[in-house]
Design an enzyme around this catalytic site. Structure first.
Site, PDB file in Angstrom:
ATOM      1  CD  GLU A 111      -2.973  -1.118   2.254  1.00  0.00           C
ATOM      2  OE1 GLU A 111      -2.823  -0.354   3.216  1.00  0.00           O
ATOM      3  OE2 GLU A 111      -3.961  -1.856   2.112  1.00  0.00           O
ATOM      4  CG  HIS A 225      -8.609   6.752   2.177  1.00  0.00           C
ATOM      5  ND1 HIS A 225      -8.661   6.570   0.819  1.00  0.00           N
ATOM      6  CD2 HIS A 225      -8.005   5.656   2.679  1.00  0.00           C
ATOM      7  CE1 HIS A 225      -8.114   5.396   0.522  1.00  0.00           C
ATOM      8  NE2 HIS A 225      -7.701   4.830   1.632  1.00  0.00           N
ATOM      9  NE  ARG A 271      -4.111   5.763   3.410  1.00  0.00           N
ATOM     10  CZ  ARG A 271      -4.693   4.914   4.225  1.00  0.00           C
ATOM     11  NH1 ARG A 271      -5.102   5.318   5.394  1.00  0.00           N
ATOM     12  NH2 ARG A 271      -4.884   3.669   3.865  1.00  0.00           N
ATOM     13  CG  HIS A 328      -9.578   6.830   6.236  1.00  0.00           C
ATOM     14  ND1 HIS A 328     -10.657   5.988   6.123  1.00  0.00           N
ATOM     15  CD2 HIS A 328      -8.480   6.032   6.245  1.00  0.00           C
ATOM     16  CE1 HIS A 328     -10.230   4.729   6.058  1.00  0.00           C
ATOM     17  NE2 HIS A 328      -8.915   4.727   6.150  1.00  0.00           N
ATOM     18  NE  ARG A 363      -4.102   5.291   9.305  1.00  0.00           N
ATOM     19  CZ  ARG A 363      -4.911   4.389   8.749  1.00  0.00           C
ATOM     20  NH1 ARG A 363      -5.023   3.189   9.271  1.00  0.00           N
ATOM     21  NH2 ARG A 363      -5.645   4.692   7.700  1.00  0.00           N
TER      22      ARG A 363
HETATM   23  C1  LIG Z   1     -13.764   2.296   5.938  1.00  0.00           C
HETATM   24  C2  LIG Z   1     -12.517   2.133   6.763  1.00  0.00           C
HETATM   25  C3  LIG Z   1     -11.486   1.321   6.304  1.00  0.00           C
HETATM   26  C4  LIG Z   1     -10.322   1.151   7.058  1.00  0.00           C
HETATM   27  N1  LIG Z   1      -9.351   0.296   6.612  1.00  0.00           N
HETATM   28  C5  LIG Z   1      -8.271   0.053   7.406  1.00  0.00           C
HETATM   29  C6  LIG Z   1      -7.306  -0.932   7.044  1.00  0.00           C
HETATM   30  O1  LIG Z   1      -7.434  -1.605   6.020  1.00  0.00           O
HETATM   31  N2  LIG Z   1      -6.241  -1.122   7.868  1.00  0.00           N
HETATM   32  C7  LIG Z   1      -6.060  -0.409   9.025  1.00  0.00           C
HETATM   33  O2  LIG Z   1      -5.072  -0.629   9.736  1.00  0.00           O
HETATM   34  N3  LIG Z   1      -6.976   0.528   9.394  1.00  0.00           N
HETATM   35  C8  LIG Z   1      -8.078   0.753   8.623  1.00  0.00           C
HETATM   36  N4  LIG Z   1      -9.002   1.680   9.019  1.00  0.00           N
HETATM   37  C9  LIG Z   1      -8.832   2.351  10.315  1.00  0.00           C
HETATM   38  C10 LIG Z   1      -9.151   1.358  11.424  1.00  0.00           C
HETATM   39  O3  LIG Z   1     -10.296   0.625  11.061  1.00  0.00           O
HETATM   40  C11 LIG Z   1      -9.398   2.082  12.742  1.00  0.00           C
HETATM   41  O4  LIG Z   1      -8.373   2.998  13.008  1.00  0.00           O
HETATM   42  C12 LIG Z   1      -9.449   1.062  13.884  1.00  0.00           C
HETATM   43  O5  LIG Z   1     -10.334   0.019  13.549  1.00  0.00           O
HETATM   44  C13 LIG Z   1      -9.882   1.741  15.164  1.00  0.00           C
HETATM   45  O6  LIG Z   1     -10.085   0.742  16.122  1.00  0.00           O
HETATM   46  P1  LIG Z   1     -10.564   1.138  17.580  1.00  0.00           P
HETATM   47  O7  LIG Z   1     -10.732  -0.142  18.300  1.00  0.00           O
HETATM   48  O8  LIG Z   1      -9.674   2.175  18.127  1.00  0.00           O
HETATM   49  O9  LIG Z   1     -11.979   1.848  17.362  1.00  0.00           O
HETATM   50  P2  LIG Z   1     -13.400   1.319  16.684  1.00  0.00           P
HETATM   51  O10 LIG Z   1     -13.158   0.086  15.923  1.00  0.00           O
HETATM   52  O11 LIG Z   1     -13.936   2.495  16.008  1.00  0.00           O
HETATM   53  O12 LIG Z   1     -14.218   0.910  17.960  1.00  0.00           O
HETATM   54  C14 LIG Z   1     -14.717   1.888  18.849  1.00  0.00           C
HETATM   55  C15 LIG Z   1     -15.646   1.217  19.825  1.00  0.00           C
HETATM   56  O13 LIG Z   1     -16.003   2.159  20.822  1.00  0.00           O
HETATM   57  C16 LIG Z   1     -17.398   2.145  21.026  1.00  0.00           C
HETATM   58  N5  LIG Z   1     -17.803   3.468  21.493  1.00  0.00           N
HETATM   59  C17 LIG Z   1     -17.544   4.672  20.930  1.00  0.00           C
HETATM   60  N6  LIG Z   1     -18.079   5.661  21.663  1.00  0.00           N
HETATM   61  C18 LIG Z   1     -18.670   5.052  22.732  1.00  0.00           C
HETATM   62  C19 LIG Z   1     -19.411   5.543  23.848  1.00  0.00           C
HETATM   63  N7  LIG Z   1     -19.648   6.842  24.017  1.00  0.00           N
HETATM   64  N8  LIG Z   1     -19.892   4.642  24.728  1.00  0.00           N
HETATM   65  C20 LIG Z   1     -19.676   3.307  24.590  1.00  0.00           C
HETATM   66  N9  LIG Z   1     -18.985   2.801  23.537  1.00  0.00           N
HETATM   67  C21 LIG Z   1     -18.495   3.664  22.636  1.00  0.00           C
HETATM   68  C22 LIG Z   1     -17.976   1.755  19.679  1.00  0.00           C
HETATM   69  O14 LIG Z   1     -19.276   1.231  19.821  1.00  0.00           O
HETATM   70  C23 LIG Z   1     -16.949   0.725  19.225  1.00  0.00           C
HETATM   71  O15 LIG Z   1     -17.267  -0.528  19.804  1.00  0.00           O
HETATM   72  C24 LIG Z   1     -10.180   1.855   8.282  1.00  0.00           C
HETATM   73  C25 LIG Z   1     -11.210   2.678   8.731  1.00  0.00           C
HETATM   74  C26 LIG Z   1     -12.377   2.815   8.001  1.00  0.00           C
HETATM   75  C27 LIG Z   1     -13.486   3.679   8.510  1.00  0.00           C
END
Ligand SMILES: Cc1cc2nc3c(=O)[nH]c(=O)nc-3n(C[C@H](O)[C@H](O)[C@H](O)COP(=O)(O)OP(=O)(O)OC[C@H]3O[C@@H](n4cnc5c(N)ncnc54)[C@H](O)[C@@H]3O)c2cc1C
Length: 505
Positions: A111, A225, A271, A328, A363
């Site tokens: 990538e 993105h 990016r 993104h 990132r």
């Molecule tokens: C379309 C898309 C494609 C992507 N592709 C990639 C990829 O290929 N590779 C990569 O490395 N990254 C990718 N990313 C980025 C990556 O997905 C995220 O940075 C990562 O998944 C974040 O993980 P997290 O656990 O921090 O948060 P999230 O997965 O966003 O989880 C957050 C959690 O917190 C909970 N939450 C939030 N607020 C509250 C609240 N007030 N009360 C209770 N619960 C709450 C939500 O319900 C959820 O369960 C992508 C992102 C997107 C949107």
């Protein structure tokens, strides 16, 4: 009347890759999460890790630092890339099915910004869903993790320590106290009208930590993105970077490539450079499309992208796909080290809501799922090895979080538009001041709900951080200061100051 419940295990807020990785690493954990699924489920391209024989964590670290605009915290980067191969092995052990070739070897993609093929993926472009399937299956069989559903609206404190959270269900409030609170609430893409992030990814966890007096960092750095499908959907479907890794080209309406005018790596440039090039295409009255027609077996290799395109009447193996940049990933967030420690005792942060400096000002693609996995395990270790506090005295919570309704109305859409227009991809001093004034005007209405209050306050913090950085660096581009200024090569930290709290009745 607010109910108070005492938990004996550490409390993880959020059930994405970061939250579940922490929970699975802890001796015992309670996870509380809202109904919204978070970003992890949507992740497409994959997880970057130096798993091939001709790659190394050091080479992965060098690529991570190279795109980070001079602000990467190198110890954090070394911890991230060094933990990559083990994190992939752990996921495979949990049952994650990654794509493999006929000989059973992992298929690795390349990538933007990576100088090696090192991105592990599942079902072509459905990596996040497979990661979540594997993590949830592990949670289901673990008798150490308890899952609760609830919307967390604020943190509970005692003196200067975080001692729990407040959840809201309509007008009802429950305070859960716990020996440690770990925020894993994800990023803030929904602050923008153009975003790939699903509903719920609003930066709430970041504001809750700020209200508890935690230091926040790098609030001006948003990654846009370059290639979201520009077909009127919200969130905008992502056209994964892996498409360009597999040879898709960026072209104008006449089919002419334009990226080689902007960077020697052309479509595989970092990016922020690709995103701005596409923005300038539109600014010059031209347009931008992704041409993936040369990719063999497109439908089989990229089923998620295919489904998104077909849903708007386009077949990616035959049609050009109109693209626009979209918010993104958020490099900013709760200041934390790779073990998740924040500036407030009792509070840890991990995943996209945290800002460890591992991504610097920009990132590297596919490093954030990795961050959740690697730093999640580190946080669990740190929390379990930190002595539990003595039983706490009276719990305090900011009064407005006990009284205000949770959800905001349509004005939030105006805020998202202002953020996109003025605090987006191309920023100027005058535009940022306009944004600041618009947000101040919206504050009396938005401040009537918890979601609106958090959004307007985070918007103001992001805008002021962008104003203070009078240079361009990584995801932050100021048209009035288009060059990097070596004197500003440092991370920006802010302490919003704890919101006055009152004893829970
Ligand atoms: C379309 C898309 C494609 C992507 N592709 C990639 C990829 O290929 N590779 C990569 O490395 N990254 C990718 N990313 C980025 C990556 O997905 C995220 O940075 C990562 O998944 C974040 O993980 P997290 O656990 O921090 O948060 P999230 O997965 O966003 O989880 C957050 C959690 O917190 C909970 N939450 C939030 N607020 C509250 C609240 N007030 N009360 C209770 N619960 C709450 C939500 O319900 C959820 O369960 C992508 C992102 C997107 C949107």
């Amino acid at each position: 009347m607010t109910r108070v419940e005492s938990l004996e295990a550490p409390l993880v807020v959020g059930a994405g890759v970061a939250g579940l990785s922490v929970a699975l690493g802890l001796e015992r954990a309670v996870v509380i999460t809202s109904k919204e699924m978070g970003s992890t489920w949507w992740a497409q391209g994959g997880i970057a890790a130096a798993v091939s024989a001709d790659d190394s964590p050091g080479a992965h670290a060098a690529d991570t630092v190279a795109v980070a605009g001079g602000l990467a915290v190198e110890d954090a980067v070394a911890a991230l890339t060094g933990g990559g191969p083990e994190a992939i092995a752990r996921l495979i052990e949990m049952g994650a099915q990654f794509d493999r070739d006929d000989d059973g070897a992992l298929v690795l993609s390349r990538e933007g910004g990576h100088h090696a093929r090192r991105v592990v993926h599942a079902d072509g472009d459905a990596t996040g869903a497979e990661v979540m399937r594997a993590l949830n299956a592990a949670v289901d069989t673990a008798d150490t993790v308890e899952m609760l559903e609830g919307r967390v609206v604020d943190l509970a404190r005692h003196d200067d320590r975080v001692v729990g959270v407040v959840t809201a269900d309509g007008k009802k409030r429950v305070v859960y106290t716990a020996p440690a609170v770990i925020m894993a609430t994800g990023g803030a893409g929904r602050m923008y009208s153009h975003t790939t992030n699903p509903s719920g990814v609003t930066g709430e966890g970041i504001m809750m930590a700020g209200r508890a007096g935690a230091r926040l960092a790098d609030l001006e750095f948003v990654q846009f993105h370059p290639t979201a499908l520009n077909a009127g959907k919200d969130p905008m479907p992502l056209l994964t970077e892996a498409l360009r890794g597999e040879g898709a080209k960026l072209v104008d309406a006449a089919g002419r490539r334009f990226m080689d005018r902007y960077h020697p790596m052309a479509e595989l440039a970092p990016r922020d450079i690709v995103a701005r090039a596409i923005f300038w295409q539109y600014d010059r009255g031209s347009s931008a499309y992704l041409d993936g027609r040369s990719i063999v077996n497109f439908h089989e290799r990229f089923p998620t992208v295919t489904a998104h395109a077909l849903s708007v009447g386009l077949d990616p193996s035959e049609d050009l796909l109109p693209v626009s940049p979209a918010a993104h990933y958020y490099m900013g967030g709760i200041d934390a080290d790779p073990s998740g420690r924040t500036s407030v005792p009792g509070l840890w942060a991990v995943g996209e809501c945290s800002s460890t400096g591992v991504h610097g000002a920009n990132r590297l693609a596919s490093n954030s799922l990795l961050e959740g996995l690697v730093f999640g395990a580190k946080v669990a270790h740190d929390v379990d090895s930190t002595p539990r506090p003595a039983p706490i005295g009276p719990v305090e919570v900011p009064g407005d979080s006990l009284d205000l309704p949770v959800l905001s109305g349509p004005v939030i859409e105006d805020l998202r538009q202002v953020m996109w227009d003025r605090v987006g991809l191309i920023r100027t001093g005058s535009g940022l001041w306009e944004a600041r004034n618009s947000l101040v005007d919206m504050e009396p209405i938005l401040g009537r709900t918890i979601a609106g209050r958090n959004a307007v306050n985070l918007g103001l913090l992001m805008t002021m951080a962008a104003l203070r950085r009078s240079e361009s660096r990584g995801g932050h581009y100021r048209a009035d200061y288009p060059e990097e200024d070596p004197k500003q090569a440092m991370r920006a930290l802010v302490v919003p100051g704890a919101t006055p709290a009152e004893r829970v009745r």
